[in-house]
Design a protein around this motif. Structure first.
Motif, PDB file in Angstrom:
ATOM      1  N   GLU A 165      43.465  -2.091-119.027  1.00  0.00           N
ATOM      2  CA  GLU A 165      42.546  -2.548-119.985  1.00  0.00           C
ATOM      3  C   GLU A 165      43.046  -2.230-121.586  1.00  0.00           C
ATOM      4  O   GLU A 165      43.092  -2.977-122.223  1.00  0.00           O
ATOM      5  N   LEU A 166      43.953  -1.142-121.593  1.00  0.00           N
ATOM      6  CA  LEU A 166      44.555  -0.874-122.879  1.00  0.00           C
ATOM      7  C   LEU A 166      45.424  -1.566-122.903  1.00  0.00           C
ATOM      8  O   LEU A 166      45.808  -2.293-124.392  1.00  0.00           O
ATOM      9  N   ARG A 167      46.217  -2.082-122.121  1.00  0.00           N
ATOM     10  CA  ARG A 167      47.537  -3.000-122.135  1.00  0.00           C
ATOM     11  C   ARG A 167      46.744  -4.553-122.765  1.00  0.00           C
ATOM     12  O   ARG A 167      47.426  -4.939-123.483  1.00  0.00           O
ATOM     13  N   THR A 168      45.987  -4.877-122.239  1.00  0.00           N
ATOM     14  CA  THR A 168      44.974  -5.919-122.412  1.00  0.00           C
ATOM     15  C   THR A 168      44.701  -6.092-123.809  1.00  0.00           C
ATOM     16  O   THR A 168      45.155  -6.992-124.826  1.00  0.00           O
ATOM     17  N   ASP A 169      44.135  -4.882-124.230  1.00  0.00           N
ATOM     18  CA  ASP A 169      43.823  -4.657-125.886  1.00  0.00           C
ATOM     19  C   ASP A 169      45.122  -4.722-126.714  1.00  0.00           C
ATOM     20  O   ASP A 169      45.064  -5.184-127.825  1.00  0.00           O
ATOM     21  N   VAL A 170      45.882  -4.048-126.236  1.00  0.00           N
ATOM     22  CA  VAL A 170      47.398  -3.954-127.138  1.00  0.00           C
ATOM     23  C   VAL A 170      47.857  -5.585-127.297  1.00  0.00           C
ATOM     24  O   VAL A 170      48.463  -6.014-128.374  1.00  0.00           O
ATOM     25  N   GLN A 171      47.851  -6.437-126.159  1.00  0.00           N
ATOM     26  CA  GLN A 171      48.315  -7.516-126.226  1.00  0.00           C
ATOM     27  C   GLN A 171      47.475  -8.502-127.140  1.00  0.00           C
ATOM     28  O   GLN A 171      48.067  -9.233-127.979  1.00  0.00           O
ATOM     29  N   VAL A 203      40.357   0.720-129.154  1.00  0.00           N
ATOM     30  CA  VAL A 203      41.101   1.135-128.400  1.00  0.00           C
ATOM     31  C   VAL A 203      41.530   2.355-128.369  1.00  0.00           C
ATOM     32  O   VAL A 203      41.569   3.116-127.346  1.00  0.00           O
ATOM     33  N   LEU A 204      41.234   3.099-129.544  1.00  0.00           N
ATOM     34  CA  LEU A 204      41.533   4.714-129.601  1.00  0.00           C
ATOM     35  C   LEU A 204      40.382   5.108-129.125  1.00  0.00           C
ATOM     36  O   LEU A 204      40.670   6.351-128.510  1.00  0.00           O
ATOM     37  N   ARG A 205      39.195   4.781-129.058  1.00  0.00           N
ATOM     38  CA  ARG A 205      38.130   5.547-128.286  1.00  0.00           C
ATOM     39  C   ARG A 205      38.122   5.277-126.772  1.00  0.00           C
ATOM     40  O   ARG A 205      38.267   6.322-126.130  1.00  0.00           O
ATOM     41  N   LYS A 206      38.588   4.452-126.347  1.00  0.00           N
ATOM     42  CA  LYS A 206      39.120   4.039-125.046  1.00  0.00           C
ATOM     43  C   LYS A 206      40.171   5.125-124.543  1.00  0.00           C
ATOM     44  O   LYS A 206      40.338   5.623-123.429  1.00  0.00           O
ATOM     45  N   ALA A 207      41.206   5.163-125.379  1.00  0.00           N
ATOM     46  CA  ALA A 207      42.248   5.915-125.071  1.00  0.00           C
ATOM     47  C   ALA A 207      41.962   7.570-125.204  1.00  0.00           C
ATOM     48  O   ALA A 207      42.823   8.331-124.443  1.00  0.00           O
ATOM     49  N   SER A 208      41.066   7.997-125.860  1.00  0.00           N
ATOM     50  CA  SER A 208      40.839   9.432-125.877  1.00  0.00           C
ATOM     51  C   SER A 208      39.761   9.783-124.806  1.00  0.00           C
ATOM     52  O   SER A 208      39.351   9.340-124.052  1.00  0.00           O
TER      53      SER A 208
END
Length: 112
Positions: A71-77, A107-112
């Motif tokens: 999911e984070l990769r998709t967000d970064v794309q 994205v930062l909320r998901k990553a933390s």
């Protein structure tokens, strides 16, 4: 002779008694070994089950982390695609930057 016959009968009785006791001990030892084996197998089975359950839990956690990474990769794309659009069309920069900041915070909320 009678004394020798008595001695032989006593020896035979003692031999029979000793043989009976040896057979009883063999039976007791076999039963103890069977009980010990059963207890060992039960302990080993519980240990193996606990280890397997632990591996299953770890695999589930790994799968969850893989999903989050995807999911984070998709967000970064998506962020990269929007940045490319900003670079090609400077007129939309303020609006796109605001949207990117919102996306970045997600994205930062998901990553933390």
């Amino acid at each position: 002779m009678a004394l020798l016959a008595d001695l032989l009968r006593a020896t035979d009785r003692q031999t029979e008694e000793n043989s009976r006791k040896i057979d009883e001990l063999r039976t007791e030892i076999r039963q103890t070994a069977a009980d010990t084996n059963a207890r060992f197998e039960a302990i080993f089975d519980r240990f193996a089950t606990a280890v397997a359950d632990g591996f299953i839990r770890v695999e589930k956690k790994i799968d969850a982390v893989k999903q989050e990474v995807a999911e984070l990769r998709t967000d970064v794309q998506h962020i990269d695609q929007r940045l490319e659009r900003i670079e090609t069309n400077p007129a939309t920069t303020p609006d796109v930057l605001r949207r990117l900041e919102i996306l970045e915070s997600i994205v930062l909320r998901k990553a933390s």
